[in-house]
Design an enzyme around this catalytic site. Structure first.
Site, PDB file in Angstrom:
ATOM      1  N   ASN A 190       8.138  -9.586  -1.834  1.00  0.00           N
ATOM      2  CA  ASN A 190       7.886 -11.019  -2.027  1.00  0.00           C
ATOM      3  C   ASN A 190       6.384 -11.318  -2.115  1.00  0.00           C
ATOM      4  O   ASN A 190       5.973 -12.469  -2.060  1.00  0.00           O
ATOM      5  CB  ASN A 190       8.527 -11.844  -0.908  1.00  0.00           C
ATOM      6  N   PHE A 191       5.587 -10.262  -2.235  1.00  0.00           N
ATOM      7  CA  PHE A 191       4.120 -10.379  -2.378  1.00  0.00           C
ATOM      8  C   PHE A 191       3.468 -11.069  -1.184  1.00  0.00           C
ATOM      9  O   PHE A 191       2.422 -11.693  -1.314  1.00  0.00           O
ATOM     10  CB  PHE A 191       3.727 -11.089  -3.685  1.00  0.00           C
ATOM     11  N   THR A 236       2.011  -9.641   1.383  1.00  0.00           N
ATOM     12  CA  THR A 236       0.713  -8.960   1.470  1.00  0.00           C
ATOM     13  C   THR A 236       0.537  -7.970   0.319  1.00  0.00           C
ATOM     14  O   THR A 236      -0.560  -7.472   0.097  1.00  0.00           O
ATOM     15  CB  THR A 236       0.571  -8.186   2.799  1.00  0.00           C
ATOM     16  N   GLY A 237       1.609  -7.688  -0.411  1.00  0.00           N
ATOM     17  CA  GLY A 237       1.518  -6.735  -1.513  1.00  0.00           C
ATOM     18  C   GLY A 237       1.031  -7.390  -2.794  1.00  0.00           C
ATOM     19  O   GLY A 237       0.912  -8.615  -2.869  1.00  0.00           O
ATOM     20  N   PHE A 290       0.842  -1.201   0.000  1.00  0.00           N
ATOM     21  CA  PHE A 290       0.000   0.000   0.000  1.00  0.00           C
ATOM     22  C   PHE A 290       0.885   1.262   0.000  1.00  0.00           C
ATOM     23  O   PHE A 290       0.881   2.050  -0.973  1.00  0.00           O
ATOM     24  CB  PHE A 290      -0.888  -0.099   1.245  1.00  0.00           C
ATOM     25  N   LEU A 317      10.232  -0.489   3.884  1.00  0.00           N
ATOM     26  CA  LEU A 317       8.812  -0.569   4.241  1.00  0.00           C
ATOM     27  C   LEU A 317       8.345  -2.003   4.444  1.00  0.00           C
ATOM     28  O   LEU A 317       7.299  -2.237   5.061  1.00  0.00           O
ATOM     29  CB  LEU A 317       7.958   0.069   3.127  1.00  0.00           C
ATOM     30  N   ALA A 330       7.453  -5.434   5.831  1.00  0.00           N
ATOM     31  CA  ALA A 330       7.252  -5.801   7.236  1.00  0.00           C
ATOM     32  C   ALA A 330       6.052  -6.729   7.366  1.00  0.00           C
ATOM     33  O   ALA A 330       5.248  -6.872   6.441  1.00  0.00           O
ATOM     34  CB  ALA A 330       6.999  -4.545   8.074  1.00  0.00           C
ATOM     35  N   TYR A 387       4.595  -6.070  17.705  1.00  0.00           N
ATOM     36  CA  TYR A 387       4.777  -5.195  16.533  1.00  0.00           C
ATOM     37  C   TYR A 387       5.389  -3.853  16.944  1.00  0.00           C
ATOM     38  O   TYR A 387       6.414  -3.419  16.388  1.00  0.00           O
ATOM     39  CB  TYR A 387       3.413  -4.982  15.852  1.00  0.00           C
TER      40      TYR A 387
END
Ligand code: NAD
Length: 316
Positions: free
Chosen positions: A33-34, A36-37, A12, A79, A81, A147
């Site tokens: 690495n995709f 969550t992207g 995002f 970014l 994480a 976190y």
């Protein structure tokens, strides 16, 4: 023109940061690495000859250092994480690997290959339940999740390495970021992306508690500009800054803006407040302003854009 390596580029904030850097004329090396992207988020960037995407895991030892050795970027914006507080609580070991060890690997890559600057995606979560309002950077750090603790540890790791080995580290303490490309499918996603999806689908939203909780919502476009500035502005020294607006918006206010745009949708459903939910979060934007960054997009304006924007198309 600078060459910037962005980890988490398909996410995002990473994809908006990439678009912003390319728009300013910089070259971008994206790594993701995709987890969550999504490649779809980079649809614009992938059309630019100044952009290269590497599908790699930055938490795997040696991977980032090898890429930095080959690409020789002027700065790294880190970014990538594990981005969910709830997932860090359910899986603290994975949180350590993705949110602490990966930061150490970023510091190591910068040290070994002479990168001049590292910009780190920190979070308001490092302040935990600090009572101060608005929260200044000097506030007591009392993280209340793996976190938040990992973000604080990463700040210290990177700042210590920068001071010792001679590179600049800018820690960006984002408050609640909102905008297009935030994944509403994740159960951990930001409240605005969940509201946006529900209202689009005609479903009433759920408010935990009375809905008067407030947050400092900042538009992703502003966050992207803050990242580009931190990576490229000459003369910056190491330190941390809140990336926020200094304005509080309640969840009831949010629901009101969405309801006005979707008149057919039923009123919000109230449920009991959830244990551990922070009631109010508000940042002081003065330190970032002194470095040249001020948020420009108000919540109403940012929401209007989000509401009118079609969902991101799926790439072949
Ligand atoms: N969204 C917010 O409100 C917010 C607030 C504070 C801090 N942050 C921080 O900002 C950063 C970006 O968050 P986001 O909201 O864009 O989340 P996101 O999930 O959209 O982006 C994270 C990206 O990192 C990638 N990634 C994760 N682990 C990786 C690995 N080991 N190797 C390579 N790529 C990896 C993911 O695939 C994803 O594309 C994160 O560090 C997050 O903790 C976000």
């Amino acid at each position: 023109m600078a060459k910037i390596l962005v980890t988490g580029a398909a996410g995002f904030i990473g994809s908006h940061t990439t678009d912003c850097l390319l728009g300013e004329g910089h070259a971008v090396v994206g790594v993701d690495n995709f987890r969550t992207g999504r490649k779809e988020n980079l649809a614009t960037a992938l059309r630019s000859p100044a952009f290269a995407l590497h599908v790699k895991d930055v938490a795997a030892p040696g991977v980032l250092a090898a890429l930095v050795a080959a690409e020789r970027p002027d700065a790294i914006i880190h970014l990538a994480a594990l981005v969910s507080v709830q997932e860090s609580i359910a899986n603290p070991e994975l949180n350590f690997s993705l949110n602490v060890q990966a930061s150490q690997l970023v510091a190591e890559a910068a040290r070994l290959h002479g990168v001049g600057r590292v910009v780190f995606a920190s979070s308001a979560a490092i302040y935990g339940d600090a009572a101060e309002r608005p929260i200044r950077e000097s506030a007591e750090k009392r993280p209340v999740s793996p976190y938040g603790a990992a973000k604080l540890a990463s700040e210290d790791l990177l700042l210590g390495h920068g001071a010792c080995y001679g590179f600049t580290v800018r820690c960006q303490r984002y408050f609640n970021v909102f905008g297009t490309r935030q994944d509403p499918a994740s159960p951990y996603s930001g409240v605005i992306s969940i509201f946006a999806r529900n209202y689009r689908e005609g479903k009433p939203v759920t408010l935990f508690g009375d809905g008067r909780q407030t947050r400092d919502f900042i538009a992703v476009r502003d966050v992207a500009r803050a990242n580009a500035l931190a990576a490229t502005r000459p003369g910056l020294t190491s330190g941390a800054a809140n990336i926020c607006t200094g304005r509080a918006t309640s969840l009831l206010d949010l629901a009101g803006i969405f309801a006005a745009a979707h008149p057919g949708v039923g009123a919000p459903v109230h449920r009991p407040a959830r244990a551990g939910d922070i009631l109010h979060s508000l940042g002081d934007p003065a330190a970032a302003a002194a470095l040249g960054f001020t948020a420009r997009t108000g919540v109403a304006e940012g929401l209007a854009e989000l509401i009118s924007e079609p969902p991101v198309p799926v790439l072949p």
